[in-house]
Design a protein around this motif. Sequence first.
Motif, PDB file in Angstrom:
ATOM      1  N   LEU A   1      51.288 -55.660  71.643  1.00  0.00           N
ATOM      2  CA  LEU A   1      50.539 -55.681  72.749  1.00  0.00           C
ATOM      3  C   LEU A   1      48.961 -55.679  72.649  1.00  0.00           C
ATOM      4  N   GLN A   2      48.416 -54.922  71.545  1.00  0.00           N
ATOM      5  CA  GLN A   2      46.914 -55.105  71.275  1.00  0.00           C
ATOM      6  C   GLN A   2      46.604 -56.341  70.415  1.00  0.00           C
ATOM      7  N   ALA A   3      47.461 -57.060  70.054  1.00  0.00           N
ATOM      8  CA  ALA A   3      47.215 -58.363  69.172  1.00  0.00           C
ATOM      9  C   ALA A   3      47.465 -59.376  70.330  1.00  0.00           C
ATOM     10  N   ARG A   4      47.629 -58.997  71.527  1.00  0.00           N
ATOM     11  CA  ARG A   4      48.105 -60.066  72.677  1.00  0.00           C
ATOM     12  C   ARG A   4      49.263 -60.900  72.301  1.00  0.00           C
ATOM     13  N   GLN A   5      50.282 -60.303  71.628  1.00  0.00           N
ATOM     14  CA  GLN A   5      51.443 -61.006  71.427  1.00  0.00           C
ATOM     15  C   GLN A   5      52.684 -60.655  72.026  1.00  0.00           C
ATOM     16  N   GLY A   6      52.615 -59.446  72.883  1.00  0.00           N
ATOM     17  CA  GLY A   6      53.311 -58.913  73.642  1.00  0.00           C
ATOM     18  C   GLY A   6      52.881 -58.564  74.710  1.00  0.00           C
ATOM     19  N   ASP A   7      53.891 -57.977  75.683  1.00  0.00           N
ATOM     20  CA  ASP A   7      53.272 -57.541  77.151  1.00  0.00           C
ATOM     21  C   ASP A   7      53.648 -56.100  77.407  1.00  0.00           C
ATOM     22  N   ALA A   8      52.962 -55.736  78.608  1.00  0.00           N
ATOM     23  CA  ALA A   8      53.175 -54.318  78.775  1.00  0.00           C
ATOM     24  C   ALA A   8      54.497 -53.573  78.996  1.00  0.00           C
ATOM     25  N   ARG A   9      55.501 -54.799  79.518  1.00  0.00           N
ATOM     26  CA  ARG A   9      56.775 -54.462  80.090  1.00  0.00           C
ATOM     27  C   ARG A   9      57.692 -54.128  78.618  1.00  0.00           C
ATOM     28  N   GLY A  10      57.327 -55.006  77.476  1.00  0.00           N
ATOM     29  CA  GLY A  10      57.835 -54.772  76.324  1.00  0.00           C
ATOM     30  C   GLY A  10      57.761 -53.389  75.784  1.00  0.00           C
ATOM     31  N   LEU A  11      56.159 -52.848  75.738  1.00  0.00           N
ATOM     32  CA  LEU A  11      55.920 -51.553  75.400  1.00  0.00           C
ATOM     33  C   LEU A  11      56.716 -50.669  76.245  1.00  0.00           C
ATOM     34  N   ALA A  12      56.567 -50.765  77.480  1.00  0.00           N
ATOM     35  CA  ALA A  12      57.517 -49.832  78.193  1.00  0.00           C
ATOM     36  C   ALA A  12      58.824 -49.772  77.977  1.00  0.00           C
ATOM     37  N   GLU A  13      59.482 -50.984  77.748  1.00  0.00           N
ATOM     38  CA  GLU A  13      61.119 -50.602  77.331  1.00  0.00           C
ATOM     39  C   GLU A  13      61.225 -49.982  76.033  1.00  0.00           C
ATOM     40  N   SER A  14      60.200 -50.216  75.195  1.00  0.00           N
ATOM     41  CA  SER A  14      60.075 -49.667  73.942  1.00  0.00           C
ATOM     42  C   SER A  14      60.313 -48.224  74.262  1.00  0.00           C
ATOM     43  N   ILE A  15      59.128 -47.664  74.707  1.00  0.00           N
ATOM     44  CA  ILE A  15      58.989 -46.346  74.920  1.00  0.00           C
ATOM     45  C   ILE A  15      60.290 -45.613  75.522  1.00  0.00           C
ATOM     46  N   ARG A  16      60.592 -46.323  76.727  1.00  0.00           N
ATOM     47  CA  ARG A  16      61.978 -45.774  77.309  1.00  0.00           C
ATOM     48  C   ARG A  16      63.174 -45.757  76.276  1.00  0.00           C
ATOM     49  N   GLY A  17      63.359 -46.712  75.622  1.00  0.00           N
ATOM     50  CA  GLY A  17      64.587 -46.891  75.041  1.00  0.00           C
ATOM     51  C   GLY A  17      64.737 -46.108  73.595  1.00  0.00           C
ATOM     52  N   ASN A  18      63.340 -46.134  72.811  1.00  0.00           N
ATOM     53  CA  ASN A  18      63.351 -45.545  71.509  1.00  0.00           C
ATOM     54  C   ASN A  18      62.797 -43.814  71.855  1.00  0.00           C
ATOM     55  N   GLY A  19      62.308 -43.812  73.004  1.00  0.00           N
ATOM     56  CA  GLY A  19      61.748 -42.214  73.379  1.00  0.00           C
ATOM     57  C   GLY A  19      62.835 -41.499  73.696  1.00  0.00           C
ATOM     58  N   LYS A  20      63.875 -42.054  74.386  1.00  0.00           N
ATOM     59  CA  LYS A  20      64.936 -41.306  74.761  1.00  0.00           C
ATOM     60  C   LYS A  20      65.999 -41.059  73.585  1.00  0.00           C
ATOM     61  N   ALA A  21      65.701 -41.801  72.353  1.00  0.00           N
ATOM     62  CA  ALA A  21      66.784 -41.563  71.378  1.00  0.00           C
ATOM     63  C   ALA A  21      65.991 -40.525  70.165  1.00  0.00           C
TER      64      ALA A  21
END
Length: 89
Positions: free
Chosen positions: A17-37
């Motif tokens: 996201l910081q390199a503008r190669q991803g989007d906010a949704r991708g980071l949100a999903e990563s936080i949700r999915g990996n954060g729950k684990a």
Amino acid sequence: MSNQTLIARIEASLALLQARQGDARGLAESIRGNGKALEGMPYDLIRESESMAMDLDIAQWHDEDGFAPEIGPILVRVQSWLAKLPRDV
């Protein structure tokens, strides 16, 4: 999967996201999915992750609607949250 690996995945999404190669949704999903684990998570860090993920979703919606989202403060919160995560569990 170890906490180190899960945290590395979130950090990789943040870097994209910081390199503008991803989007906010991708980071949100990563936080949700990996954060729950993550193991050994205090309740306040779980709540913080949910709040950040929702803020990232909202930023993504603004972006899709043609508005420039204010994402900088959210990214600072994500970095601060990452620093607090239990890594050796």
